[in-house]
Design an enzyme around this catalytic site. Structure first.
Site, PDB file in Angstrom:
ATOM      1  CD  GLU A 223      -1.491   2.524   2.079  1.00 43.39           C
ATOM      2  OE1 GLU A 223      -1.076   3.442   1.347  1.00 43.39           O
ATOM      3  OE2 GLU A 223      -1.817   2.533   3.338  1.00 43.39           O
ATOM      4  CB  CYS A 260      -1.895   6.399   2.999  1.00 48.46           C
ATOM      5  SG  CYS A 260      -2.625   5.030   4.684  1.00 48.46           S
TER       6      CYS A 260
END
Length: 484
Positions: A223, A260
């Protein structure tokens, strides 16, 4: 090879761990959660000292960490995630009889997990990647993040204590320290079966490339973040500039922009990009004092990337912070849609409290944006009910570019649940079919195997005729708990 002893322990542990009943695996996960809770304030104070994150944030993160361990424990006990599927034999079928076929998911084997810098608890030693790998039945070789080593050691001690209490081998979870070369050696080791990573694009892509160059390639679930665009439709913007600006600014500032899912890109109608919106946005960012970022390297990179982006043609600074060695001041910039479409650099993530407002003239232009947009963890569409109903084509285009599509609220704040997707198309992740948050994350560390015409005594409990575990199975295409 380096780390042969560690992977030998992991393989030896796997031989036992994969055969444990679901109840025993669930008990381990709950015991780890209890041991982390038992660390008390020492864990929070240590994480605070190493990461500069406030104690309130870390308290919530600890809760998230232990709760997801307990959530995976419940998932393992329930058993449906295994996708047990039975097609009974049809010996009289013509022209070709069908054999008895029984399929389920089984664990991959030892998994290499990399800790994340921005979540010293929830995405680190006993975080979501570790929890989902252990839940699947895979031993974990954990690579500590150098930003919070003492925090990691405390959690490691809790996991070791849990393994001892459950009378399980220490090879089920092993802790490794070191830099990039250590990470490289772990990924390249022939006994590693999968990799989980949360961090930068450069780091995740490097690990992915290493894994692909192996003699036997393995999956890398990296990720790598995104800019998480918010699309503001014209009717929604009318008269709501201040409220929308405040909402976006609050999300940008959360955690000093070090999530994020921070919304670093706002598409806003040019006719409504008035001082009520832009000045409110800047003022909300300005009114919040600069806070310490996770560590000096992240802070230095933040200001370095700001300089590079603001040097791009057609980018106008609205708010520019004074550079600091550790504190990240918020920044805001503005450009036009045409400039954004022509310049791929304006899609790059800046990890910190920053947002770029891109003004557009006609709502139909947003379809161009959606086609040009790179893969994202999230996309958000703010519109009135009327606008949203009339935007099905835009919604369809945006859906192809993200793992989570929001129609209200902000992308920061990722619920740990059964339905959550925290992933997305490349470059947000290296595998758009996966998630690193929520129970579906367990599927990353398992593979399907089919038993054909197998004797009952050789079948796993989950596939036996009598269904001794009483779990849901798909039998000849129909969900059932019945025995055969």
């Amino acid at each position: 090879m380096p780390y042969d002893d560690i992977f030998a322990k992991a393989e030896q542990a796997f031989a036992r761990y994969k055969k444990l009943p679901a109840t025993a695996r669930a008990h381990l996960l709950r015991t780890i959660a209890d041991e982390i809770d038992n660390l008390g304030d020492e864990l929070l104070q240590t994480a605070h000292r190493e990461s500069h994150l406030p104690l309130t944030r870390l308290t919530g993160e600890r809760g998230r960490t232990v709760n997801q361990l307990r959530l995976f424990a419940s998932l393992v006990e329930e058993g449906t995630w295994l996708e047990a599927t039975i097609d009974t034999a049809l010996p009289d079928r013509t022209p070709i009889p069908r054999p008895d076929l029984r399929r389920m998911l089984i664990p991959l084997g030892p998994v290499v997990v990399f800790g994340a810098s921005n979540f010293p608890l929830a995405f680190s030693t006993a975080g979501g990647d570790t929890a989902s790998a252990l839940a699947a039945g895979c031993p974990v070789v954990y690579k500590e993040h150098p930003a919070h080593p003492q925090t990691s050691q405390l959690v490691y001690a809790a996991i070791k204590s849990a393994l001892q209490e459950c009378e399980l081998p220490e090879g089920i979870f092993q802790h490794v320290r070191g830099g990039k070369e250590v990470g490289k050696q772990l990924v390249e080791h022939p006994q590693a079966r999968a990799v989980a990573f949360t961090g930068s694009y450069q780091g995740g892509k490097a690990l992915f490339d290493l894994a692909c160059r192996r003699v036997a390639p393995i999956p890398v679930y990296a990720e790598m973040g995104s800019v998480n665009p918010i699309f503001v439709l014209p009717e929604k913007a009318v008269g709501n500039g201040e409220q929308l600006a405040a909402q976006a600014a609050q999300s940008v500032l959360l955690g000093v922009g070090q999530f994020c899912t921070c919304p670093g890109l706002i598409f806003y109608p040019a006719a409504e990009a008035t001082p009520a919106f832009l000045e409110t946005f800047a003022q909300k960012l300005r009114d919040t004092p600069a806070e310490k970022m996770l560590h000096e390297t992240i802070c230095r990179n933040y200001y370095h990337h700001l300089k590079g982006l603001h040097a791009q043609e057609g980018v106008d600074l609205i708010l520019s912070p004074a550079e600091d060695i550790l504190s990240g001041g918020a920044a805001l910039a503005k450009t036009t849609l045409q400039q954004w479409l022509q310049n791929p650099a304006l899609q790059e993530e800046i990890f910190g409290p920053y947002a770029l407002v891109v003004t557009y003239e006609e709502v139909t232009e947003l379809q161009q944006v959606a086609k040009k947009l790179q893969g994202q963890l999230t996309c958000t569409l703010w519109g009135t009910s009327h606008e949203l109903q009339a935007s099905s084509e835009l919604v369809d285009l945006i859906r192809e570019k993200c793992g989570r599509l929001l129609f209200s609220g902000v992308p920061t704040g990722v619920e740990v649940s059964h339905a959550m997707t925290h992933g997305g198309p490349f470059p947000a992740t290296t595998d758009s079919r996966s998630t690193s948050v929520g129970t579906y994350a367990i599927k990353r560390f398992a593979r399907p195997v089919t038993f054909q015409s197998a004797p009952q005594e050789l079948l796993p409990e989950e596939l036996k005729d009598e269904n001794p575990l009483g779990m849901w199975r798909t039998i000849n295409g129909q969900l059932s708990k019945d025995s055969l």
